[in-house]
Enzyme design. Structure first.
Site, PDB file in Angstrom:
ATOM      1  N   HIS A 118      23.577 -19.025  -1.989  1.00  0.00           N
ATOM      2  CA  HIS A 118      22.647 -18.583  -3.033  1.00  0.00           C
ATOM      3  C   HIS A 118      23.125 -18.927  -4.446  1.00  0.00           C
ATOM      4  CE1 HIS A 118      20.905 -15.417   0.009  1.00  0.00           C
ATOM      5  NE2 HIS A 118      20.472 -16.635   0.241  1.00  0.00           N
ATOM      6  N   CYS A 149      16.448 -31.223 -23.071  1.00  0.00           N
ATOM      7  CA  CYS A 149      15.104 -31.736 -22.766  1.00  0.00           C
ATOM      8  C   CYS A 149      14.023 -30.777 -23.248  1.00  0.00           C
ATOM      9  CB  CYS A 149      14.950 -31.983 -21.258  1.00  0.00           C
ATOM     10  SG  CYS A 149      14.587 -30.486 -20.308  1.00  0.00           S
TER      11      CYS A 149
HETATM   12  C1  BJW Z   1      29.172  -2.607   3.312  1.00  0.00           C
HETATM   13  C2  BJW Z   1      30.008  -2.040   2.391  1.00  0.00           C
HETATM   14  C3  BJW Z   1      31.316  -2.110   2.649  1.00  0.00           C
HETATM   15  C4  BJW Z   1      27.938  -1.815   1.617  1.00  0.00           C
HETATM   16  N1  BJW Z   1      31.722  -2.714   3.794  1.00  0.00           N
HETATM   17  N2  BJW Z   1      29.468  -3.208   4.415  1.00  0.00           N
HETATM   18  C5  BJW Z   1      11.811 -16.124   7.548  1.00  0.00           C
HETATM   19  C6  BJW Z   1      11.240 -14.883   7.852  1.00  0.00           C
HETATM   20  C7  BJW Z   1      10.781 -14.052   6.828  1.00  0.00           C
HETATM   21  C8  BJW Z   1      10.870 -14.432   5.488  1.00  0.00           C
HETATM   22  C9  BJW Z   1      11.444 -15.644   5.195  1.00  0.00           C
HETATM   23  C10 BJW Z   1      11.902 -16.468   6.213  1.00  0.00           C
HETATM   24  N3  BJW Z   1      12.443 -17.583   5.634  1.00  0.00           N
HETATM   25  C11 BJW Z   1      12.332 -17.460   4.285  1.00  0.00           C
HETATM   26  C12 BJW Z   1      11.728 -16.290   3.993  1.00  0.00           C
HETATM   27  C13 BJW Z   1      11.430 -15.774   2.628  1.00  0.00           C
HETATM   28  C14 BJW Z   1      12.632 -15.134   1.962  1.00  0.00           C
HETATM   29  C15 BJW Z   1      13.101 -13.940   2.793  1.00  0.00           C
HETATM   30  O1  BJW Z   1      14.085 -13.971   3.496  1.00  0.00           O
HETATM   31  N4  BJW Z   1      12.420 -12.823   2.679  1.00  0.00           N
HETATM   32  C16 BJW Z   1      12.777 -11.618   3.430  1.00  0.00           C
HETATM   33  C17 BJW Z   1      13.374 -10.593   2.468  1.00  0.00           C
HETATM   34  C18 BJW Z   1      11.583 -11.119   4.170  1.00  0.00           C
HETATM   35  N5  BJW Z   1      13.716 -16.108   1.785  1.00  0.00           N
HETATM   36  C19 BJW Z   1      13.717 -16.944   0.775  1.00  0.00           C
HETATM   37  O2  BJW Z   1      12.808 -16.973  -0.034  1.00  0.00           O
HETATM   38  C20 BJW Z   1      14.876 -17.909   0.667  1.00  0.00           C
HETATM   39  N6  BJW Z   1      14.372 -19.235   0.488  1.00  0.00           N
HETATM   40  C21 BJW Z   1      13.894 -19.965   1.503  1.00  0.00           C
HETATM   41  O3  BJW Z   1      13.992 -19.625   2.656  1.00  0.00           O
HETATM   42  O4  BJW Z   1      13.301 -21.149   1.104  1.00  0.00           O
HETATM   43  C22 BJW Z   1      12.433 -21.809   2.027  1.00  0.00           C
HETATM   44  C23 BJW Z   1      11.195 -20.928   2.186  1.00  0.00           C
HETATM   45  C24 BJW Z   1      10.590 -20.380   1.096  1.00  0.00           C
HETATM   46  C25 BJW Z   1       9.460 -19.549   1.251  1.00  0.00           C
HETATM   47  C26 BJW Z   1       8.950 -19.308   2.528  1.00  0.00           C
HETATM   48  C27 BJW Z   1       9.579 -19.879   3.636  1.00  0.00           C
HETATM   49  C28 BJW Z   1      10.714 -20.724   3.453  1.00  0.00           C
HETATM   50  C29 BJW Z   1      15.704 -17.626  -0.576  1.00  0.00           C
HETATM   51  C30 BJW Z   1      16.406 -16.317  -0.526  1.00  0.00           C
HETATM   52  C31 BJW Z   1      17.137 -16.090  -1.853  1.00  0.00           C
HETATM   53  C32 BJW Z   1      17.777 -14.714  -1.921  1.00  0.00           C
HETATM   54  N7  BJW Z   1      18.250 -14.499  -3.253  1.00  0.00           N
HETATM   55  C33 BJW Z   1      18.995 -13.290  -3.562  1.00  0.00           C
HETATM   56  C34 BJW Z   1      19.330 -13.286  -5.085  1.00  0.00           C
HETATM   57  C35 BJW Z   1      20.451 -14.304  -5.367  1.00  0.00           C
HETATM   58  C36 BJW Z   1      20.797 -14.361  -6.807  1.00  0.00           C
HETATM   59  C37 BJW Z   1      21.413 -13.103  -7.309  1.00  0.00           C
HETATM   60  O5  BJW Z   1      22.485 -12.676  -6.855  1.00  0.00           O
HETATM   61  O6  BJW Z   1      20.818 -12.499  -8.216  1.00  0.00           O
HETATM   62  O7  BJW Z   1      20.203 -13.245  -2.781  1.00  0.00           O
HETATM   63  S1  BJW Z   1      18.149 -11.775  -3.093  1.00  0.00           S
HETATM   64  C38 BJW Z   1      19.587 -10.917  -2.566  1.00  0.00           C
HETATM   65  O8  BJW Z   1      19.548 -10.679  -1.136  1.00  0.00           O
HETATM   66  C39 BJW Z   1      20.753 -11.903  -2.796  1.00  0.00           C
HETATM   67  C40 BJW Z   1      21.613 -11.660  -1.585  1.00  0.00           C
HETATM   68  O9  BJW Z   1      22.474 -12.771  -1.383  1.00  0.00           O
HETATM   69  C41 BJW Z   1      20.583 -11.463  -0.508  1.00  0.00           C
HETATM   70  C42 BJW Z   1      21.104 -10.738   0.697  1.00  0.00           C
HETATM   71  O10 BJW Z   1      21.520  -9.432   0.371  1.00  0.00           O
HETATM   72  P1  BJW Z   1      22.837  -8.852   1.040  1.00  0.00           P
HETATM   73  O11 BJW Z   1      24.002  -9.640   0.625  1.00  0.00           O
HETATM   74  O12 BJW Z   1      22.617  -8.681   2.489  1.00  0.00           O
HETATM   75  O13 BJW Z   1      22.957  -7.426   0.283  1.00  0.00           O
HETATM   76  P2  BJW Z   1      22.248  -6.041   0.614  1.00  0.00           P
HETATM   77  O14 BJW Z   1      22.343  -5.196  -0.591  1.00  0.00           O
HETATM   78  O15 BJW Z   1      20.906  -6.230   1.187  1.00  0.00           O
HETATM   79  O16 BJW Z   1      23.138  -5.425   1.780  1.00  0.00           O
HETATM   80  C43 BJW Z   1      24.461  -4.995   1.572  1.00  0.00           C
HETATM   81  C44 BJW Z   1      25.002  -4.521   2.898  1.00  0.00           C
HETATM   82  O17 BJW Z   1      26.365  -4.216   2.753  1.00  0.00           O
HETATM   83  C45 BJW Z   1      24.304  -3.262   3.430  1.00  0.00           C
HETATM   84  O18 BJW Z   1      23.941  -3.491   4.791  1.00  0.00           O
HETATM   85  C46 BJW Z   1      25.382  -2.182   3.329  1.00  0.00           C
HETATM   86  O19 BJW Z   1      25.307  -1.228   4.365  1.00  0.00           O
HETATM   87  C47 BJW Z   1      26.627  -3.011   3.439  1.00  0.00           C
HETATM   88  N8  BJW Z   1      27.811  -2.458   2.798  1.00  0.00           N
HETATM   89  N9  BJW Z   1      29.210  -1.554   1.339  1.00  0.00           N
HETATM   90  C48 BJW Z   1      30.797  -3.236   4.644  1.00  0.00           C
HETATM   91  N10 BJW Z   1      32.234  -1.602   1.818  1.00  0.00           N
HETATM   92 ZN    ZN Z   2      16.507 -29.969 -19.093  1.00  0.00          ZN
END
Ligand code: BJW
Ligand code: ZN
Length: 243
Positions: A118, A149
């Site tokens: 990401h 640009c």
């Molecule tokens: C602990 C702990 C401790 C706490 N020890 N554990 C297929 C099906 C459905 C939807 C889609 C699909 N394919 C694509 C999509 C659309 C979309 C998507 O997934 N949507 C779903 C939400 C439904 N995906 C996209 O749009 C992606 N692009 C893509 O696929 O392009 C092609 C496409 C586009 C459109 C349609 C189809 C295809 C892009 C995704 C980009 C995500 N971006 C973000 C922001 C990044 C920039 C930033 O940092 O600001 O990424 S969103 C945010 O979520 C960030 C994270 O990397 C990501 C995941 O979150 P993460 O890391 O799991 O964090 P949390 O907070 O959710 O969880 C933390 C966990 O830790 C919890 O479980 C706690 O319990 C645990 N925890 N402390 C161990 N100490």
């Molecule tokens: Zn530019």
């Protein structure tokens, strides 16, 4: 800490290991996660800010959020979970660390084979021409950062609806498709395509482990779910690996 023998056997026998991390691994460094409501994000809904539309509607607000996080990340350090992954990497010739995190803490800890799905929060790019920038961004003076640009500069991270960096994505699926052991650590396993990687690994026969404080959609599918903090569990795994 008790680990099942099947896990210990794979841990010692596996030649190809993949780890997927999410925001949870950095929580113990003081970096808030996305979906836990812990008050730090009370001013913003992170999931509404991580979109192209949010940037188009209110680029200043989105930049303020990213600059706030850049500052926060600058002042934190890798925790025992990050450091344990550095040790685990040393045990395997074929080890890939796939991270959804943009905080750069795995690199600062010393991990080497890292794929950032990401992007990276310290980098910026032009919204129009894609030119990349690694300098400081400031909102002082009331203006917004702009490119030579004329385009708007944005954080170099992947927002919802955007495609992931090609090299990181293909590398992640290649590693996943040959994994014998796959660990999903500190991710809610909701955001695709990252969320599909553990499932692909499981499908090709890898032993799937999840480390999390809460159950996720992956919990019922994995071979071994370890409930706990990654900063406590991962050092235990290092101990079991031995010298
Ligand atoms: C602990 C702990 C401790 C706490 N020890 N554990 C297929 C099906 C459905 C939807 C889609 C699909 N394919 C694509 C999509 C659309 C979309 C998507 O997934 N949507 C779903 C939400 C439904 N995906 C996209 O749009 C992606 N692009 C893509 O696929 O392009 C092609 C496409 C586009 C459109 C349609 C189809 C295809 C892009 C995704 C980009 C995500 N971006 C973000 C922001 C990044 C920039 C930033 O940092 O600001 O990424 S969103 C945010 O979520 C960030 C994270 O990397 C990501 C995941 O979150 P993460 O890391 O799991 O964090 P949390 O907070 O959710 O969880 C933390 C966990 O830790 C919890 O479980 C706690 O319990 C645990 N925890 N402390 C161990 N100490
Ligand atoms: Zn530019």
């Amino acid at each position: 800490m008790d680990f099942p023998q099947a896990f210990l056997d794979v841990l010692h026998a596996a030649k190809r290991v993949v780890v997927l991390t999410g925001a949870g691994i950095s929580k113990e460094s003081g970096v808030p996660t996305f979906r836990d409501k812990d008050g730090l994000w009370a001013r913003y809904d992170p999931l509404e800010l991580a979109t192209v539309q949010a940037f188009l509607d209110n680029p200043r607000l989105v930049w303020e959020w990213y600059l706030y996080r850049r500052n926060l990340i600058r002042d934190v350090s890798p925790n025992p979970g990050h450091l344990a992954l550095v040790e685990i990497e040393k045990h395997y010739d074929d080890f890939t660390l796939i991270t959804q995190n943009v905080d750069g803490l795995h690199r600062r800890a010393g991990s080497e084979n890292i794929l950032e799905l990401h992007g990276n929060i310290v980098l910026s790019k032009c919204f129009e021409c894609g030119a990349r920038f690694d300098g400081e961004v400031t909102l002082e003076g009331g203006g917004l950062p702009s490119c030579h640009c004329g385009g708007r500069i944005r954080p170099d991270v992947v927002w919802f609806g955007e495609t992931l960096p090609e090299k990181a994505l293909s590398g992640a699926f290649e590693a996943t498709n040959r994994a014998e052991l796959f660990l999903s650590i500190g991710t809610s396993a909701l955001v695709h395509p990252a969320a599909s990687m553990p499932l692909v690994a499981k499908q090709i026969g890898a032993y799937l482990v999840e480390v999390n404080l809460e159950p996720t959609p992956l919990t019922g599918v994995c071979d071994f779910y370890v409930h706990g903090k990654s900063g406590e569990i991962l050092p235990e795994i290092v101990k079991r690996l031995g010298p």
